[in-house]
Design a protein around this motif. Structure first.
Motif, PDB file in Angstrom:
ATOM      1  N   LEU A 275      14.288  -1.306   3.423  1.00  0.00           N
ATOM      2  CA  LEU A 275      12.871  -0.339   3.176  1.00  0.00           C
ATOM      3  C   LEU A 275      11.717  -1.549   2.720  1.00  0.00           C
ATOM      4  CD1 LEU A 275      13.929   1.832  -0.106  1.00  0.00           C
ATOM      5  CD2 LEU A 275      13.351   2.654   2.352  1.00  0.00           C
ATOM      6  N   ALA A 276      11.844  -2.698   2.504  1.00  0.00           N
ATOM      7  CA  ALA A 276      10.776  -3.695   2.902  1.00  0.00           C
ATOM      8  C   ALA A 276      10.459  -3.920   4.091  1.00  0.00           C
ATOM      9  CB  ALA A 276      11.246  -4.799   2.084  1.00  0.00           C
ATOM     10  N   TYR A 277      11.346  -3.849   5.038  1.00  0.00           N
ATOM     11  CA  TYR A 277      10.952  -4.191   6.425  1.00  0.00           C
ATOM     12  C   TYR A 277      10.153  -3.106   7.000  1.00  0.00           C
ATOM     13  CZ  TYR A 277      12.049  -4.393  11.477  1.00  0.00           C
ATOM     14  OH  TYR A 277      11.771  -4.538  12.830  1.00  0.00           O
ATOM     15  N   ARG A 278      10.756  -1.775   6.671  1.00  0.00           N
ATOM     16  CA  ARG A 278       9.701  -0.745   7.008  1.00  0.00           C
ATOM     17  C   ARG A 278       8.558  -0.475   6.772  1.00  0.00           C
ATOM     18  NH1 ARG A 278      14.366   4.560   7.793  1.00  0.00           N
ATOM     19  NH2 ARG A 278      15.933   3.195   8.793  1.00  0.00           N
ATOM     20  N   LEU A 279       8.429  -1.023   5.432  1.00  0.00           N
ATOM     21  CA  LEU A 279       7.005  -1.132   5.067  1.00  0.00           C
ATOM     22  C   LEU A 279       5.982  -2.019   5.758  1.00  0.00           C
ATOM     23  CD1 LEU A 279       7.835  -1.006   0.965  1.00  0.00           C
ATOM     24  CD2 LEU A 279       6.246   0.755   2.142  1.00  0.00           C
ATOM     25  N   ASN A 280       6.805  -3.221   5.917  1.00  0.00           N
ATOM     26  CA  ASN A 280       5.866  -4.301   6.758  1.00  0.00           C
ATOM     27  C   ASN A 280       5.687  -3.834   8.125  1.00  0.00           C
ATOM     28  OD1 ASN A 280       6.208  -6.027   4.544  1.00  0.00           O
ATOM     29  ND2 ASN A 280       7.931  -7.025   5.407  1.00  0.00           N
ATOM     30  N   GLN A 281       6.528  -2.887   8.620  1.00  0.00           N
ATOM     31  CA  GLN A 281       6.247  -2.411  10.169  1.00  0.00           C
ATOM     32  C   GLN A 281       5.103  -1.278  10.076  1.00  0.00           C
ATOM     33  OE1 GLN A 281       7.924  -3.768  12.844  1.00  0.00           O
ATOM     34  NE2 GLN A 281       8.240  -5.476  11.262  1.00  0.00           N
ATOM     35  N   GLY A 282       5.303  -0.445   8.983  1.00  0.00           N
ATOM     36  CA  GLY A 282       4.452   0.659   9.207  1.00  0.00           C
ATOM     37  C   GLY A 282       3.101   0.596   8.479  1.00  0.00           C
ATOM     38  N   ASP A 283       2.711  -0.291   8.102  1.00  0.00           N
ATOM     39  CA  ASP A 283       1.414  -0.518   7.098  1.00  0.00           C
ATOM     40  C   ASP A 283       1.620   0.399   5.856  1.00  0.00           C
ATOM     41  OD1 ASP A 283      -0.542  -0.798  10.245  1.00  0.00           O
ATOM     42  OD2 ASP A 283       0.243  -2.458   8.860  1.00  0.00           O
ATOM     43  N   ASP A 284       0.503   1.385   5.897  1.00  0.00           N
ATOM     44  CA  ASP A 284       0.636   2.394   4.954  1.00  0.00           C
ATOM     45  C   ASP A 284       1.010   3.596   5.317  1.00  0.00           C
ATOM     46  OD1 ASP A 284      -0.431   0.346   2.825  1.00  0.00           O
ATOM     47  OD2 ASP A 284      -2.432   0.793   3.430  1.00  0.00           O
ATOM     48  N   GLN A 285       1.832   3.661   6.427  1.00  0.00           N
ATOM     49  CA  GLN A 285       2.560   5.070   6.473  1.00  0.00           C
ATOM     50  C   GLN A 285       3.538   5.564   5.611  1.00  0.00           C
ATOM     51  OE1 GLN A 285       1.258   7.086   9.299  1.00  0.00           O
ATOM     52  NE2 GLN A 285      -0.184   5.542   9.379  1.00  0.00           N
ATOM     53  N   PRO A 286       3.521   6.751   5.199  1.00  0.00           N
ATOM     54  CA  PRO A 286       4.665   7.068   4.722  1.00  0.00           C
ATOM     55  C   PRO A 286       5.746   6.918   4.857  1.00  0.00           C
ATOM     56  CG  PRO A 286       2.993   9.079   4.958  1.00  0.00           C
ATOM     57  CD  PRO A 286       2.552   7.638   6.008  1.00  0.00           C
ATOM     58  N   LEU A 287       6.873   6.780   3.996  1.00  0.00           N
ATOM     59  CA  LEU A 287       8.269   6.293   4.264  1.00  0.00           C
ATOM     60  C   LEU A 287       9.203   7.839   3.864  1.00  0.00           C
ATOM     61  CD1 LEU A 287       7.303   3.542   4.562  1.00  0.00           C
ATOM     62  CD2 LEU A 287       9.523   3.001   3.734  1.00  0.00           C
ATOM     63  N   ARG A 288      10.198   7.660   4.820  1.00  0.00           N
ATOM     64  CA  ARG A 288      11.053   8.934   4.454  1.00  0.00           C
ATOM     65  C   ARG A 288      12.494   8.465   3.901  1.00  0.00           C
ATOM     66  NH1 ARG A 288       9.828  13.295   9.321  1.00  0.00           N
ATOM     67  NH2 ARG A 288       7.588  13.372   8.980  1.00  0.00           N
ATOM     68  N   LEU A 289      12.759   8.809   2.843  1.00  0.00           N
ATOM     69  CA  LEU A 289      13.947   8.803   1.978  1.00  0.00           C
ATOM     70  C   LEU A 289      15.086   9.700   1.967  1.00  0.00           C
ATOM     71  CD1 LEU A 289      12.383   6.789  -0.993  1.00  0.00           C
ATOM     72  CD2 LEU A 289      12.880   5.718   1.204  1.00  0.00           C
ATOM     73  N   GLU A 290      16.326   9.306   1.713  1.00  0.00           N
ATOM     74  CA  GLU A 290      17.304  10.212   1.564  1.00  0.00           C
ATOM     75  C   GLU A 290      17.684   9.921  -0.132  1.00  0.00           C
ATOM     76  OE1 GLU A 290      20.314  10.570   4.405  1.00  0.00           O
ATOM     77  OE2 GLU A 290      18.962  10.776   6.078  1.00  0.00           O
ATOM     78  N   LEU A 291      17.955  10.997  -0.794  1.00  0.00           N
ATOM     79  CA  LEU A 291      18.253  10.764  -1.956  1.00  0.00           C
ATOM     80  C   LEU A 291      19.436  11.808  -2.229  1.00  0.00           C
ATOM     81  CD1 LEU A 291      15.268  10.121  -2.369  1.00  0.00           C
ATOM     82  CD2 LEU A 291      15.366  11.415  -4.657  1.00  0.00           C
TER      83      LEU A 291
END
Length: 811
Positions: free
Chosen positions: A125-141
């Motif tokens: 998740l930290a990697y995807r945050l760094n790659q996507g700037d402030d784009q929303p992230l998609r998570l599975e719960l």
């Protein structure tokens, strides 16, 4: 009960134990304290983590155990004892074993946010945050698996409220409620700031990670096939006969969309657009699924090209093809996508492929490397295998990261001979193997997981370019450096075997501490020749990877079925159910696999420094080779100087079946080297609510009676042979049991012409009480006998004449 997998823990009574010692030591202390440590098979007395690997093992394997307490009061009592220990109070009378146990722990706590967010998930998740700037992230719960529908509805309601309160939204949800399989999850889109806050402060009361009833928070599961950037293609060299539209559908391809009208596939592929994805895949990008269909139906178009007899392929697209490869839809839960596709293929009066028994699954989960926990997708495939008798052939996965070879220089590596280069590469793979593990769902127990051998099926027309490094030799196949490695769940043998995947070229460059190796992708010098499309025209090109190995193995399985059921086959007059077909081909795949020379040399190198670590040495070889290299010819035919016998049976818990196998009369009195492989394959029932996930374990043992009717065990299977490459403890962990016996210094066996070799297949409960005595476990048995030298007699004909395999049930 202490467990290694959290899937079987009651959430309201869940405790987490973090150890500071090896699992083996903690197991002994837990037993003294009255806790049972649930692991699939006890570790051998000589098993220990090598000292030089202790830190890496602790970091990668997370020695964390999970406990479910009989009641809430028991949970509170245990926590009270832990607090007393931490306060350095003396143990009360009778509690000394608990104090010993506590000394091996760094923490005991109630299941909470830090357990729902594993270290691997936090890093991704930290990697995807760094790659996507402030784009929303998609998570599975994912919620805790439970059959209680009321609880599931409440958790779904609470999840939606929590997600929306944090500025997110639910894009999709899935509920699969089947007998012995429950899955419920939501796909949520969350603001980047909310995800950052969750990672920084997972314990926050208002955060998603603190949601009651939640088991795991995961990055969105995205399935993918890697892009092939090659821009070179060749026309088909020969015209190919079309497949018959009347041929039955024998296998299912779950992938992107193939080009069904390609001359190499014409009439051989039926596409059913169950998920309305075909329109999203432009024709010029439909490369991966086309290549897989081509390899399954035709093999390497230069080396083979023959069609699979009396068979067609059903394709249900689950990926969208584009210029960057193929990936699953970003607004769907992938587990649900696969389940719906399988239900449409196999269930109901209007099932699309009721006669099929095999599913080719050559896609992997992005960043879905196996880290000890069986994922929901693998559990789904395991359930489908057992419940509906389907054989899944799964690619082990390709590791696209460069391999860093430390402790050498570019010049030294370039000047090294093949043996030294392999040694350096294998050392580098061992150092980084926690980042090169199987790609989900390759860890599944009931599937066959296929790794890649760097091996062409037709000789390259030109030699390798200057600077290229090729680790395999023409007559000595070698695992592809990019092939993901095992072991699997519960340290089972994974991959199950390796198969030709196209020759892999490597390029070396200097790095800060050694040499960096990269697999060359854009090459048409080597590889497997498959169907493709380029610039709107039907062509062929060369490709490589575990997907290719898996597709060729699926082809071998279909050919073996044809050999079993044709006019001269052992089941020519007997109808086989899809389950029986699946089990027979599963058994034959492993039975036809054996360690090549490079694997034997690797075992010798691992074993030589410390002969006491023979078990670890074998495990190390199995990480790369599994049971060995698949011999396609032995899938279709018996050994040239031998015979292969096959059989089917059904067992229940604590029961056995004895197969009376005739011995070739000509072997009596002959001094000749020989070998025998005995393989048993089954689909185990699973329980996702139990930590000991595999319920049924089968094996085969020598069985016979002496002249007085007393039972006697013969470790040589009445042929005075000795066990080969894999030891008894290693082969009993999965859902294929295969033992190879050899005799290099033959004695002269003497027996009468009517002697039978009794092979006893037995079933046991491997879950600590989860296997019902009413569960029927269907299995397949394959036995291959082979002589080392040519003889004047044909033992295959002798066995066919004598064979009247009798099966008797044991109580």
């Amino acid at each position: 009960m202490l467990r290694q997998d959290p899937s079987g823990i009651a959430p309201e009574r869940a405790l987490v134990f973090e150890t500071v010692v090896s699992i083996t030591r903690f197991q002994n202390a837990a037993a003294n304290a009255g806790f049972e440590l649930l692991i699939e098979d006890p570790l051998g007395d000589d098993y220990d983590i090598p000292e030089e690997m202790v830190d890496d093992y602790v970091d990668a394997a997370s020695p964390t155990l999970y406990a479910t307490m009989p009641s809430t009061s028991d949970l509170q009592r245990l926590l009270s004892l832990w607090r007393s220990y931490q306060a350095q109070e003396d143990a009360e009378r009778g509690l000394a074993p608990w104090w010993t146990l506590f000394s091996m722990l760094s923490d005991i706590r109630v299941w909470g946010p830090q357990d729902r967010l594993t270290p691997e998930v936090r890093a991704e998740l930290a990697y995807r945050l760094n790659q996507g700037d402030d784009q929303p992230l998609r998570l599975e719960l994912e919620i805790w698996p439970t059959a209680n529908a009321t609880l599931r509805r409440r958790w779904l309601r609470d999840s939606r409220a929590k997600i929306e309160a944090l500025g997110g939204r639910i894009l999709a949800s899935s509920e699969i409620d089947e007998t012995d399989f429950v899955y419920q999850a939501v796909l949520a889109e969350m603001p980047a700031d909310a995800v950052r806050e969750m990672l920084a402060n997972p314990m926050a009361p208002e955060g998603v990670a603190n949601l009651d009833g939640l088991q795991f928070i995961l990055p969105q599961m995205v399935a993918q096939s890697l892009p092939d950037d090659s821009d070179a293609a060749q026309p088909l060299e020969d015209a190919l006969e079309s497949f018959s539209e009347d041929a039955p559908i024998r296998a299912v391809l779950l992938d992107g969309t193939p080009i069904a009208g390609h001359p190499a596939l014409n009439n051989g592929v039926v596409i059913e657009d169950v998920h309305d994805l075909v329109r999203l895949s432009q024709v010029e990008h439909r490369r991966h699924a086309t290549a897989m269909a081509s390899l399954i139906l035709r093999g390497d178009l230069q080396a083979d090209g023959d069609p699979v007899p009396d068979a067609r392929l059903l394709s249900i697209p689950i990926l969208i093809d584009d210029a960057h490869g193929a990936s699953s839809p970003n607004d769907r839960l992938f587990v649900d996508l696969v389940h719906v596709a399988l239900a449409r293929a196999f269930l109901g009066e209007d099932a699309l492929a009721p006669e099929a028994h095999l599913v080719n699954f050559s896609v992997g989960i992005r960043q879905g490397h196996f880290a000890g926990r069986i994922g929901s997708l693998a559990r789904l495939l395991d359930w489908w295998s057992e419940r509906h008798g389907i054989l899944f052939m799964v690619a082990a996965g390709n590791v696209s990261d460069d391999l860093n070879v430390a402790g050498t220089t570019f010049t030294a590596f370039d000047d090294a001979d093949q043996t030294e280069r392999r040694r350096l590469v294998e050392s580098a793979q061992k150092e980084s193997r926690q980042f090169r593990t199987l790609m989900a769902p390759g860890e599944a127990m009931n599937v066959l997981t296929v790794g890649a051998s760097s091996q062409d099926l037709s000789a390259p027309r030109i030699g390798p370019p200057t600077g290229s490094i090729i680790l395999n030799d023409a007559d000595d196949p070698y695992p592809a450096v990019s092939s993901a490695i095992g072991l699997g769940a519960f340290r089972s043998i994974k991959p199950d075997f390796i198969a030709p995947a196209g020759e892999h070229e490597l390029r070396a460059s200097s790095s800060a501490d050694g040499v960096r190796l990269r697999v060359v992708d854009r090459t048409q010098r080597s590889g497997l020749n498959v169907a493709t499309v380029q610039r709107g025209a039907a062509n062929t090109y060369k490709t490589r990877g575990t997907s290719c190995a898996n597709a060729l193995s699926s082809r071998s399985a279909l050919f073996s079925l044809a050999a079993l059921t044709d006019a001269d086959g052992p089941f020519a007059e007997q109808p086989l159910s899809p389950r029986d077909k699946a089990l027979l081909t599963k058994a034959l795949c492993v039975n036809a696999s054996s360690w090549p020379t490079a694997a034997v040399e690797k075992f010798t190198a691992e074993f030589a420094p410390n002969p006491r670590r023979h078990a670890q040495a074998r495990e190390e070889v199995c990480r790369y080779y599994g049971h060995g290299l698949l011999n396609d010819q032995r899938m279709r035919e018996a050994p040239a100087q031998g015979a292969t016998l096959v059989g089917l049976g059904t067992l229940r818990k604590d029961r056995a079946a004895i197969f009376d196998v005739p011995l070739p009369p000509s072997l009596s009195g002959e001094r000749i080297g020989r070998s025998m492989v005995v393989t048993v394959a089954w689909f185990t029932p699973i329980r996702v609510t139990r930590a000991r996930y595999r319920l049924a374990a089968l094996d085969a043992v020598p069985h016979g009676y002496d002249l007085f009717g007393e039972f006697t065990e013969d470790d040589g299977w009445a042929l005075a042979m000795k066990s080969g490459q894999l030891d008894a403890n290693l082969i009993k962990r999965g859902t294929v049991w295969s033992r190879r016996l050899t005799h290099s210094n033959p004695i002269v066996p003497n027996f009468t012409t009517d002697l039978r070799l009794p092979v006893r297949v037995q079933c046991r409960d491997s879950s600590g009480g989860g296997l019902s005595p009413d569960d029927d476990i269907r299995f397949a048995l394959a036995i291959s006998m082979e002589l080392e030298a040519e003889t004047n007699y044909d033992i295959r004909e002798e066995l066919e004449t004598a064979l009247r395999v009798g099966v008797r049930q044991e109580g």
